[in-house]
Design an enzyme around this catalytic site. Structure first.
Site: not given
Ligand SMILES: *Cc1c(COP(=O)(O)O)cnc(C)c1O
Length: 430
Positions: A107
């Site tokens: 993220k």
């Molecule tokens: C947020 C997150 C996801 C999921 O991603 P999306 O875009 O919400 O599908 C997967 N793995 C980790 C470690 C995350 O922080």
């Protein structure tokens, strides 16, 4: 580029307005009016481009004239100034490591891009804008690090006391400067509820302008396409890869599908889900049934109603047949996730985190039925973020990367808050 609301009741807006608003006034998600095409020349010469260059080329059509070239180039360069290695793990399986940013989860890229865009848009504003966000763990850290030191922007993060991991809490509470952590004596739903109430409070937002750092914001969603281009820079010039994406809210996967629609040669996508598998179920059955979230060991994917799924449907004009040609859905249990972490470490000496393990398991299943194919998974977080799951499986402690040792020495600063709106409002207007 203009963005229209998927609820189709609000007028189209430019990138600036979509980024500041987050969501359209009618409650819909914003979607680009046209999908840009990557030129054949650009795709063929990917390995020769710098990551900053690729980021600028991909993002420029989406940003349009709302940010001048020199500023957008700086924003892009700062967004991607760490590594995205594609490492071989097993026969026909690689891992695209997306955890080399400041908070060790993917993220970071979206949060860094969005924060710098908002920083740019708030230049010259007399009142500082407050980014108000509720987190169950990863989002808060990425947003906080993304906005750290950005002038004109204050960040207030609500997190549930005692319910985030110790490492996540340090990432939220030790930054200082323009970042404040409110430790809410309740659960994540309480935090989210308080944030929603604040956004609806007209007097509050007049006195203290608020913006959200929600994952549906186009400035967080669109730059996730870059992972797939960085992977293709490193993919041998062979058959197009199969890409497995650990999915919760489906933002990351939807960004990959968008890059594919722009011409990126990916052979097939896999939506790898835990028990929260409304999206995977839709791909198998053409029926979409959101359900309340259930807790799993890959908790960043514990989303019962994936908000970006509507964008995937829009991209494919709601045609299930066309979508399921390109995208398969798999549901992976906690037991299979644990067994995968243990087995991949023992057989291939590669340590997966629970989210990457879900994708590894799904990719292996797909490849077993497609013996000529090869691919990679998106390793979305570093395993050290989930020690309580991973360490008992491998029987040893996971070393903290050097880049995070400094956190352990820093004092925690948080403001304790009862889970009441009056308390939050009082604090924001103090
Ligand atoms: C947020 C997150 C996801 C999921 O991603 P999306 O875009 O919400 O599908 C997967 N793995 C980790 C470690 C995350 O922080």
């Amino acid at each position: 580029m203009q963005y229209y609301s998927l609820s189709r009741q609000s007028p189209p807006v430019d990138f600036r307005t979509a980024t500041i608003a987050g969501q359209a006034p009618d409650g819909g998600l914003y979607f680009p009016e046209a999908i840009p095409r990557f030129s054949a020349d650009f795709l063929q010469s990917l390995p020769a481009h710098s990551r900053a260059d690729i980021a600028y080329t991909v993002m420029q059509p989406y940003v349009g004239a709302t940010i001048p070239e020199a500023d957008l180039r700086r924003i892009c360069a700062e967004t991607v100034d760490f590594d995205f290695p594609l490492v071989p793990v097993a026969e026909r399986i690689g891992a695209l490591e997306l955890f080399h940013g400041p908070t060790l989860a993917f993220k970071d890229v979206g949060a860094r891009f969005m924060s710098r865009c908002l920083g740019y848009f708030s230049r010259g504003e007399t009142k500082p804008v407050t980014v108000l966000v509720a987190t169950s763990g990863d989002t808060g850290g990425a947003v906080a690090h993304g906005f750290l030191g950005v002038p004109g922007v204050e960040v207030v993060i609500l997190y549930p006391a005692g319910r985030v991991s110790p490492l996540q809490e340090l990432q939220l509470t030790t930054l200082g400067q323009n970042i404040t952590a409110l430790e809410v004596q309740g659960n994540f739903d309480d935090c989210q509820h308080l944030v929603k109430q604040a956004f609806r409070d007209e007097e509050l937002t007049r006195r203290r302008p608020l913006t959200s750092a929600n994952s549906i914001n186009v400035a967080r969603w669109l730059p996730q396409q870059l992972y797939y281009l960085f992977a293709m820079q490193q993919w041998p010039p062979a058959a197009p890869p199969v890409v497995a994406v650990p999915s919760g809210n489906f933002g990351n996967l939807c960004a990959g599908l968008l890059a594919h629609a722009s011409g990126l040669p990916v052979g097939h996508f896999i939506a790898a889900c835990n028990a929260n598998d409304a999206g995977a179920e839709y791909l198998r059955t053409a029926i979409f049934t959101p359900r309340p979230a259930v807790a799993t060991i890959s908790n960043a994917m514990d989303v019962g109603h994936p908000s970006n799924f509507i964008r995937i449907l829009e991209l494919f004009k709601h045609e299930h047949a066309a979508l399921s040609q390109l995208l398969s859905g798999y549901t992976v249990s906690d037991a299979d996730t644990r067994a995968t972490i243990r087995r991949v470490e023992a057989e291939h000496h590669y340590l997966l985190d629970p989210h990457g393990a879900v994708a590894f398991f799904a990719l292996e299943k797909y490849l077993a039925e497609h013996p000529a194919a090869a691919g990679f998974l998106l390793a979305t977080a570093h395993p050290v973020k989930f020690p309580e799951v991973v360490e008992p499986l491998i029987g040893r402690k996971i070393d903290l990367p050097d880049s995070l040792h400094y956190l352990l020495a820093k004092p925690k600063h948080s403001v304790l808050l009862p889970p009441s709106y009056a308390a939050l409002r009082g604090w924001l207007l103090r």
